[in-house]
Design an enzyme around this catalytic site. Structure first.
Site, short mmCIF file in Angstrom:
data_model
loop_
_atom_site.label_atom_id
_atom_site.label_comp_id
_atom_site.label_asym_id
_atom_site.label_seq_id
_atom_site.Cartn_x
_atom_site.Cartn_y
_atom_site.Cartn_z
CG ASP A 204 -1.96 1.03 1.24
OD1 ASP A 204 -1.88 1.97 2.04
OD2 ASP A 204 -2.85 0.94 0.38
CD GLU A 246 -2.87 2.31 -2.96
OE1 GLU A 246 -1.90 2.55 -2.21
OE2 GLU A 246 -3.87 3.04 -3.01
#
Lengths: 546, 234, 427
Positions: A204, A246
């Site tokens: 992330d 991401e």
């Protein structure tokens, strides 16, 4: 069933994104858990997906739905134990389903022990594990990501009387990746999960790992050095495992995250997603083709990840102002639908519950180049609740049946982690797995069929793409090719019937075989190939020269 | 001898009476045909006059300029003229038919020649009429074009054109009627040729300046454009 | 029956129809009739495209060029304005595809067939608003698109005529004849009844196509003024919109007789069919106008006045036999009298001019001679009036010229009964 031993398994995967908490509650406390998820693996196998992406399940104060991690090596007690996780992992692998978990590298919760130590004093050994400053004026070039809630990327810590850096919520302090100890510890954490059997990580917020003065603090070269190092270790010790990035960036900026095949295996193609919705409303393929033509070539071993919706808002960061205004006007007229320069709605409500549009969008998702990700609940056309705070409106409990708590939990409805969707159109009595299983013509049945067709060939996952440019701009058509296999995809983006002439000169002599019904269509001749399509209709053809 | 003479005379008178008796019915028939023909021709004249009035034939012939010619020749209007022509032609036709009934051999040939001549007469009349129409139209067209193009002696040009067309039409009519056609043709050729030669010489020698100015205006716009600003009427 | 079917050729050839199928339904359509306009067309097309992208970025739009058979690269210039996914290096950003297509009508410079094709395309594409732009409007800027389309697309007017900033000596036929007669007879103060840039609604387009105007008018002239008259006669909502400075004439379009054929001819013809309307009208109504109704500039220019006077006098003399069949003896005598007056004292009064025009109109109605000849015969007389106008307004300001035109209009209105008398043959 053993997992297929293919180093490029992710190229043909069909990924299902789910949060443990939302799927199935086995303990009756109103919160989904790993045991519950394990019980529903049969459903997922039946659907046909081949990999699961689990959202963060670590111990956390849950102020950002689990992305504020307080302990990287454990499981939040509400979801079960590490043992529960291991059993789930085994069961998934038995069904041929791989498991990708989240790893939030960039920041932790302010409740994490590391931060508690770091803030306690300026001399603490973990002081340097986070980014501290006496002033809040450093790194002015960095933008604020959560515009609706944060005013600055610096937060004042009253305990250590200094500022700490946070690119996201102020309770999510950024880790300092200039510190080797941080890097080693994070690898060690990842290694522990890999040893359990996890098939990969979605990392992330990777663009923000490193900060430097005078820059935007995104996509810096130092970040890539860190990623390359991670990848090297992964390949050495756990070959065949996946790193998924991401990074909400323009395609040209995303390219760097693949390196030369030595960084991430996959990355989300963020910019194409709003353009698919835009193209549908405009009834014009231009936005879709524009962005795909701007998308750079990536190494052979790498892959884009495509998705229609996810747990976050439908982001409109990577579009122009004109496009953003247009998207707001056509998809989110009401203010509660808008958040952080995006739209917080699920797939079905965005498409006004129009079955044809839902099918068309999924058809494009499964035929454009990339690995598709299906967000939990979208396979049955679940609705949303824009009046829940933040992005919680798209994270409501999975709707299994029309009974008590939609079959999600036996707990009291008031104790559920989130209210259920109740309105007559999308509420669980109308939209649920059980009733859709009983119909051959439900969205669920259709999704199973199309996933089956997709899996019947490797051309969609691994093939090249060549766009056709018919004069009718309402039709998006492209040819996918892998070795001797050729597929033609034709999509009508318009709400009205269309006629289109395709230039298939190169494929003269081929017979078109429609992939769902397997019926033959006329052979390609010298003249342009005329097709007529109903509203929002699409065709997948296999081209066969016999 | 006296008896011979009387006898011959009586026989001659009897023959005469017999001939007359044979001839009289035919004469009567001829008169009846003539009278009926007259009545029919008169009826046709009224019909034609009415039809031409409805078709506004007078107006057409006015545009052709035929009315002007007729007035100058103190003749009645073209409608009336056409109606009378029809009357006379039809009555003449019936009369001649009656003459044929009389059985006078020599006359029959003239009767058939008359009927053969009729179509050519009509054709001649049409040629002259439409020739006049065309002449007037082209006269007016040439006049207007010349005036708007600011050519000098516009009317001379237009009248010349009209004259040529009229002469051509009349010549064609005479040729059609077969009246001194060779003379007419030769005269026309000479006149036309002389006219063209005259114009060529006149234009070549005397019209040099005009020709130069015309060509300049046609092909050397740009020089002129610099001298004045161009405005559109619309 | 079969002959009738065979004779009815479509204005949309197969290739063009195929292009239209690809374009699909549109909100806005811009029509460009062209014939050998490569010299001026480039900037015009760019301005049209910029105007659409700037003012109507979300609307589905198409640019349709109907070319009369140009030998220069006119159609290519239009096609190059397309914005599709094929243009990888396009520097212009757009939300949507913009089609810019071209077809050849083969009718040369006549705009009638081109307008017919444009309107047929507009009907098939169900365009809500259409604009026609002249390829000679080199002073166009992107805002023109907004000023033409907005009244139709957003304010629901059916027909938009332009108003311009023009030199006081530009467009004299409009100011001395067409505008005043439209105002007096059709009771609408439309400043540009022969518009080269205009807009109309889909509703009006469908209505116009139902008339058989195009079938009768083989030469294809005068469609522009016919459109305006039809809009008035059909009680459609008409307005005017100020665009900007009108470009000065191209040499060919400065020719008087063709201009009169295309404007005065159809205007006079329309009086036959619309007699019940214009005979009953009383008092001209102003038309809603966005921006100024007229702007006249008065910079000094060089005009060949002498030639006008000379053509007037020679025209009156030479055309006497023709004028005799058109004008009343009284009017003809008056004209002949003023033709004898020296240049410096020459005056062609408003009153006499109006009588001239009305008598011509009545003669046209009765077809005393060929109608085309009637129009041609009017040209020298109009030159006289033009000469008078140029002399009187040599040093006049824009406002003075406007006052002059207003006085002329009042005279047309006042003398309208004389036209009515002549019309039914009392005089």
């Amino acid at each position: 069933m053993a997992l297929p031993q293919d180093p490029l398994w992710y190229k043909n995967a069909i990924i299902y994104q789910v949060h443990v908490r939302t799927f199935f509650d086995s303990s009756g406390d109103g919160i989904g858990d790993f045991r519950g998820l394990t019980q529903k693996l049969d459903y997922l196998q039946e659907l046909g997906i081949t990999a699961l992406w689990l959202m963060p399940f670590f111990p956390s104060p849950l102020r950002d739905d689990g992305y504020d991690i307080a302990d990287y090596r454990s499981v939040h007690p509400s979801y079960g134990t590490v043992d529960d996780f291991k059993k789930f992992l085994t069961s998934a692998h038995e069904r041929g389903i791989r498991v990708v978990i989240e790893m939030v590298l960039n920041h932790t919760s302010d409740q994490h022990a590391w931060f508690q130590e770091s803030r306690s004093s300026k001399d603490n050994p973990r002081r340097d594990w986070y980014v501290w400053s006496e002033t809040d004026t450093r790194y002015r070039g960095a933008r604020i990501i959560f515009l609706d809630t944060e005013m600055s990327n610096w937060a004042w810590d009253p305990i250590s009387k200094s500022y700490y850096w946070h690119r996201f919520f102020n309770h999510q302090p950024d880790l300092n990746y200039d510190n080797a100890a941080v890097r080693e510890e994070m690898w060690d954490i990842m290694k522990s999960w890999l040893e359990m059997g996890v098939d990969g990580f979605r990392l992330d917020a990777v663009p923000y790992l490193v900060e430097r003065e005078g820059t935007s603090c995104e996509n810096l070269p130092e970040t890539h050095v860190i990623i390359k190092e991670l990848r090297r270790k992964l390949d050495e010790q756990f070959p065949g495992r996946l790193l998924l990035a991401e990074a909400n960036q323009w395609p040209a900026d995303l390219r760097q995250y693949f390196g030369e095949g030595d960084e991430f295996h996959m990355a989300f193609h963020f910019p194409i997603m709003p353009r698919m919705f835009m193209g549908l409303k405009l009834e014009d393929r231009k936005p879709i083709i524009d962005i795909l033509q701007q998308t750079p070539e990536i190494p052979e071993v790498c892959q884009w990840c495509l998705f229609l919706r996810n747990h976050d808002e439908l982001t409109l960061e990577m579009v122009t102002d004109v496009e953003r205004d247009y998207m707001y006007d056509v998809y989110a007229r009401d203010k509660p639908m808008r958040l952080n320069m995006g739209i917080r709605r699920r797939l079905a409500p965005l498409l006004e519950n129009d079955r044809r549009r839902i099918e068309l969008m999924n058809g494009m998702l499964l035929s454009l180049p990339g690995t598709p990700i299906i967000y939990y609940g979208d396979e049955i056309g679940m609705g949303d609740n824009v009046f829940l705070g933040d992005r919680n409106g798209v994270r409501t409990p999975m709707q299994w049946d029309g009974g008590w708590n939609a079959g999600f939990s036996t707990a009291d409805p008031e104790s559920l982690y989130s209210p259920l969707i109740l309105n007559p159109l999308y509420g669980y009595p109308a939209v649920n797995v059980q009733s859709q299983r009983r119909s051959e013509h439900s969205i669920l049945a259709w999704m199973k069929r199309i996933i089956g067709v997709r899996k019947s060939t490797q051309v969609f996952g691994r093939g090249s793409i060549e766009f056709l440019h018919p004069a009718n701009h309402r039709v998006l058509a492209y040819v996918r090719q892998l070795k001797s296999e050729t597929a033609l995809v034709v999509n009508n983006l318009s709400s009205s019937a269309q006629a289109v002439e395709l230039d298939l000169k190169r494929y003269e002599g081929n017979i078109l075989i429609e992939m769902f019904g397997k019926n033959i269509f006329p052979r390609v001749g010298k003249l342009p190939y005329l097709l007529t399509l109903g509203p929002y209709q699409f065709f997948w053809f296999r081209l066969r020269k016999i | 001898m006296w008896q011979l003479i009387v006898g011959e005379l009586t026989r001659a008178m009897q023959e005469l009476v017999q001939d007359f008796a044979h001839f009289l019915p035919r004469l009567l028939a001829m008169l009846v045909i003539a009278v009926l023909g007259w009545a029919f021709a008169y009826f046709l004249k009224i019909v034609v006059r009415g039809a031409l009035r409805l078709a506004k034939f007078d107006k057409l012939s006015e545009s052709a300029g035929a009315n002007q010619l007729l007035t100058k020749a103190a003749l009645p209007s073209s409608t009336e003229l056409m109606a009378r022509l029809v009357f006379w032609v039809v009555w003449m036709g019936f009369f001649l038919l009656g003459v044929e009934v009389l059985g006078v051999v020599g006359l029959q040939e003239y009767v058939s020649r008359f009927f053969l001549f009729l179509p050519r007469l009509l054709a001649g009349v049409f040629i002259v009429f439409f020739g006049l129409l065309a002449a007037t139209f082209f006269y007016r067209a040439a006049l207007l074009a010349a005036v708007n193009a600011n050519l000098p002696s516009a009317r001379v040009l237009a009248v010349s054109l009209r004259t040529i067309i009229v002469i051509l039409a009349v010549s064609m009519a005479f040729e059609e009627l077969g009246l001194a056609d060779r003379t007419i043709i030769v005269a026309f050729a000479i006149a036309f040729g002389a006219l063209m030669l005259g114009l060529a010489i006149a234009f070549g020698l005397g019209g040099q300046d005009l020709a130069r100015r015309f060509l300049e205006r046609r092909f050397l716009h740009d020089k002129q454009e610099q001298k004045q600003d161009e405005f559109s009427p619309l | 029956m079969l002959e009738a079917c065979l004779a009815e050729r479509s204005v949309l050839n197969d290739d063009f129809l195929r292009q239209l199928i690809s374009v699909g339904e549109v909100d806005l359509l811009v029509g460009l009739p062209t014939f050998n306009n490569a010299k001026t067309l480039g900037p015009v097309v760019q301005a049209i495209r910029a105007g659409l992208l700037k003012h109507f970025p979300r609307e589905r739009a198409v640019i349709i060029n109907v070319d009369g058979g140009s030998r220069d690269s006119t159609p290519e210039l239009v096609k190059a304005a397309s914005i599709t996914d094929l243009q990888l290096s396009s520097e212009v950003y757009t939300l949507r595809t913009l089609h810019s297509i071209s077809t050849i009508s083969g009718h040369g410079a006549a705009t009638g067939p081109a307008l017919h094709t444009i309107m047929a395309a507009a009907e098939l594409l169900r365009a809500q608003a259409c604009a026609v732009i002249s390829p000679e409007s080199i002073n166009i800027d992107p805002a023109w698109l907004e000023r033409l389309f907005r009244p139709v697309y957003r304010d629901h007017f059916d027909f938009v005529t332009p108003t311009y900033r023009r030199h006081k000596f530009d467009g004299l036929l409009l100011r001395n004849l067409l505008y005043p007669i439209m105002r007096a007879l059709y009771a609408k103060r439309i400043r540009e009844p022969y518009p080269s840039d205009f807009a109309f609604s889909g509703r009006f387009c469908n209505h116009f196509l139902e008339q058989d105007t195009f079938d009768h008018d083989e030469s294809g002239s005068g469609t522009e003024i016919s459109l305006v008259i039809l809009a008035i006669a059909g009680s459609f909502r008409i307005c005017q919109s100020f665009l900007g400075t009108k470009a000065r004439a191209h040499r060919d379009s400065a020719e008087l007789v063709p201009a009169m054929r295309h404007s005065v001819g159809p205007l006079f013809s329309s009086l036959d069919t619309n007699f019940p309307i214009w005979s009953a009208n009383d008092g001209a109504q102003p038309v809603p106008t966005f921006g100024p109704e007229s702007e006249l500039t008065a910079e000094s220019v060089r005009v060949n006045r002498k030639q006008l006077h000379q053509m007037f006098t020679s025209g009156v003399a030479e055309l006497e036999p023709v004028l005799k069949s058109i004008l009343s003896p009284q009017t003809l005598l008056e004209i002949q009298n003023i033709a004898k007056v020296v240049e410096d004292d020459f005056r062609y009064s408003h009153e006499l001019w109006v009588k001239t025009v009305y008598e011509f109109a009545a003669s046209y109605h009765k077809s005393v001679i060929s109608r085309d000849h009637i129009i041609q015969a009017m040209a020298p007389l109009y030159r006289g009036k033009m000469y008078n106008f140029l002399v009187e307004n040599r040093d006049a300001s824009g406002e003075d010229v406007e006052a002059n035109v207003e006085a002329l209009c009042r005279t047309f209105e006042r003398l309208k009964p004389s036209l009515l008398e002549r019309w039914d043959g009392r005089k």
